[in-house]
Scaffold this motif. Sequence first.
Motif, PDB file in Angstrom:
ATOM      1  N   HIS A   1      22.617  33.535  57.644  1.00 17.00           N
ATOM      2  CA  HIS A   1      22.710  34.907  56.615  1.00 17.00           C
ATOM      3  C   HIS A   1      21.923  33.440  54.817  1.00 17.00           C
ATOM      4  N   PRO A   2      21.235  34.160  54.574  1.00 20.56           N
ATOM      5  CA  PRO A   2      20.655  33.307  53.716  1.00 20.56           C
ATOM      6  C   PRO A   2      21.386  33.039  51.821  1.00 20.56           C
ATOM      7  N   GLN A   3      22.401  33.952  51.773  1.00 22.12           N
ATOM      8  CA  GLN A   3      23.126  33.740  50.499  1.00 22.12           C
ATOM      9  C   GLN A   3      24.457  32.808  51.478  1.00 22.12           C
ATOM     10  N   ASN A   4      25.184  33.155  52.172  1.00 15.81           N
ATOM     11  CA  ASN A   4      26.748  32.332  52.797  1.00 15.81           C
ATOM     12  C   ASN A   4      26.164  30.793  53.300  1.00 15.81           C
ATOM     13  N   LYS A   5      24.972  30.983  54.563  1.00 19.15           N
ATOM     14  CA  LYS A   5      24.559  29.749  54.913  1.00 19.15           C
ATOM     15  C   LYS A   5      25.299  29.992  56.328  1.00 19.15           C
ATOM     16  N   GLN A   6      26.544  31.498  56.682  1.00 15.59           N
ATOM     17  CA  GLN A   6      26.964  31.655  57.869  1.00 15.59           C
ATOM     18  C   GLN A   6      26.321  32.596  58.703  1.00 15.59           C
ATOM     19  N   ALA A   7      26.233  31.490  60.426  1.00 10.81           N
ATOM     20  CA  ALA A   7      25.891  32.264  61.560  1.00 10.81           C
ATOM     21  C   ALA A   7      26.465  33.938  61.046  1.00 10.81           C
ATOM     22  N   ILE A   8      24.991  33.966  61.828  1.00  9.20           N
ATOM     23  CA  ILE A   8      25.469  35.354  62.173  1.00  9.20           C
ATOM     24  C   ILE A   8      24.599  36.468  63.289  1.00  9.20           C
ATOM     25  N   ALA A   9      25.289  36.780  64.231  1.00 10.60           N
ATOM     26  CA  ALA A   9      25.006  37.576  65.517  1.00 10.60           C
ATOM     27  C   ALA A   9      25.793  38.560  65.433  1.00 10.60           C
ATOM     28  N   TYR A  10      24.606  39.787  66.228  1.00 15.95           N
ATOM     29  CA  TYR A  10      24.659  40.730  66.151  1.00 15.95           C
ATOM     30  C   TYR A  10      24.446  41.522  67.438  1.00 15.95           C
ATOM     31  N   THR A  11      24.539  42.817  68.297  1.00 15.96           N
ATOM     32  CA  THR A  11      24.119  43.722  68.957  1.00 15.96           C
ATOM     33  C   THR A  11      24.203  44.872  68.671  1.00 15.96           C
ATOM     34  N   GLN A  12      23.855  45.628  68.457  1.00 14.93           N
ATOM     35  CA  GLN A  12      24.002  47.420  67.905  1.00 14.93           C
ATOM     36  C   GLN A  12      22.947  48.483  67.893  1.00 14.93           C
ATOM     37  N   VAL A  13      23.752  49.826  68.634  1.00 21.04           N
ATOM     38  CA  VAL A  13      22.935  50.741  69.311  1.00 21.04           C
ATOM     39  C   VAL A  13      22.297  51.272  67.120  1.00 21.04           C
ATOM     40  N   MET A  14      21.487  51.981  67.222  1.00 11.74           N
ATOM     41  CA  MET A  14      21.349  51.541  65.900  1.00 11.74           C
ATOM     42  C   MET A  14      20.896  52.910  65.986  1.00 11.74           C
ATOM     43  N   MET A  15      20.473  54.302  64.958  1.00 11.70           N
ATOM     44  CA  MET A  15      19.374  55.541  64.507  1.00 11.70           C
ATOM     45  C   MET A  15      18.824  55.698  63.671  1.00 11.70           C
ATOM     46  N   GLU A  16      17.853  55.725  63.250  1.00  9.22           N
ATOM     47  CA  GLU A  16      17.152  56.198  61.464  1.00  9.22           C
ATOM     48  C   GLU A  16      16.346  57.337  61.667  1.00  9.22           C
ATOM     49  N   VAL A  17      17.504  57.621  60.665  1.00  5.89           N
ATOM     50  CA  VAL A  17      16.409  59.097  60.326  1.00  5.89           C
ATOM     51  C   VAL A  17      15.702  59.286  59.507  1.00  5.89           C
ATOM     52  N   LEU A  18      13.724  59.317  59.472  1.00  8.79           N
ATOM     53  CA  LEU A  18      13.442  59.474  58.864  1.00  8.79           C
ATOM     54  C   LEU A  18      12.352  60.867  58.186  1.00  8.79           C
ATOM     55  N   GLU A  19      12.762  60.709  57.217  1.00 10.32           N
ATOM     56  CA  GLU A  19      11.841  62.013  56.562  1.00 10.32           C
ATOM     57  C   GLU A  19      10.680  61.755  56.119  1.00 10.32           C
ATOM     58  N   ILE A  20       9.703  63.143  56.135  1.00 11.74           N
ATOM     59  CA  ILE A  20       8.105  62.220  56.190  1.00 11.74           C
ATOM     60  C   ILE A  20       7.559  63.304  55.070  1.00 11.74           C
ATOM     61  N   GLU A  21       6.699  62.773  54.378  1.00 13.98           N
ATOM     62  CA  GLU A  21       5.925  63.666  53.207  1.00 13.98           C
ATOM     63  C   GLU A  21       4.762  63.378  53.791  1.00 13.98           C
ATOM     64  N   ASN A  22       3.661  64.019  53.455  1.00 12.17           N
ATOM     65  CA  ASN A  22       2.021  63.580  53.495  1.00 12.17           C
ATOM     66  C   ASN A  22       1.805  62.079  54.205  1.00 12.17           C
ATOM     67  N   GLY A  23       2.588  62.364  55.342  1.00 14.80           N
ATOM     68  CA  GLY A  23       1.524  61.128  56.283  1.00 14.80           C
ATOM     69  C   GLY A  23       2.507  59.925  56.152  1.00 14.80           C
ATOM     70  N   LYS A  24       4.026  59.893  55.269  1.00 15.98           N
ATOM     71  CA  LYS A  24       4.483  57.911  54.748  1.00 15.98           C
ATOM     72  C   LYS A  24       6.675  58.757  55.056  1.00 15.98           C
ATOM     73  N   VAL A  25       7.061  57.491  55.118  1.00 14.71           N
ATOM     74  CA  VAL A  25       8.716  57.976  55.072  1.00 14.71           C
ATOM     75  C   VAL A  25       8.754  57.899  53.599  1.00 14.71           C
ATOM     76  N   ALA A  26       9.475  58.690  53.542  1.00 17.72           N
ATOM     77  CA  ALA A  26       9.989  59.211  52.573  1.00 17.72           C
ATOM     78  C   ALA A  26      11.858  58.922  51.453  1.00 17.72           C
TER      79      ALA A  26
END
Length: 152
Positions: free
Chosen positions: A120-145
Amino acid sequence: MRNLVLIFSLLFATTAAANEIDLKKFAHTYFDTMIATQAPDATKNDLENYFALLTDDVGHSHLPWVTDDSRLPDGKEAMRKGMLFYLGAHTEYSAELLNVFTFNNSAIAIRYRNSAKGIHPQNKQAIAYTQVMMEVLEIENGKVAVIRKYHE
């Protein structure tokens, strides 16, 4: 007059079709571009490739840390500042696209599994993770809004 209406109708339909994007293709481009920003060797250029897919006033939430997805004039700039802070923090990163869902011509949901290790760039602690994510993207004029990130 009837011919004139027909011509304008065809012109409008052709213009509307030209403005529509292939959301499935866009989803894959977005995913590939987004995960490139998380790689251990990610660069500012990788970030700029990602930002090119977003509107300037993009709204972003990443629950539970960022809960306000309001679209503000400096939305992209705020994301840039945050992502630059974490650039290069990962020593290992991998991601696998699990599902892509599209809704009309206005939204995409991307579900993926990712794993990372780093410092982690702020606290210099080791990070490790595995996760499942979902991103919902709203599209406007061909770009992510708007981007909404959820953890499984």
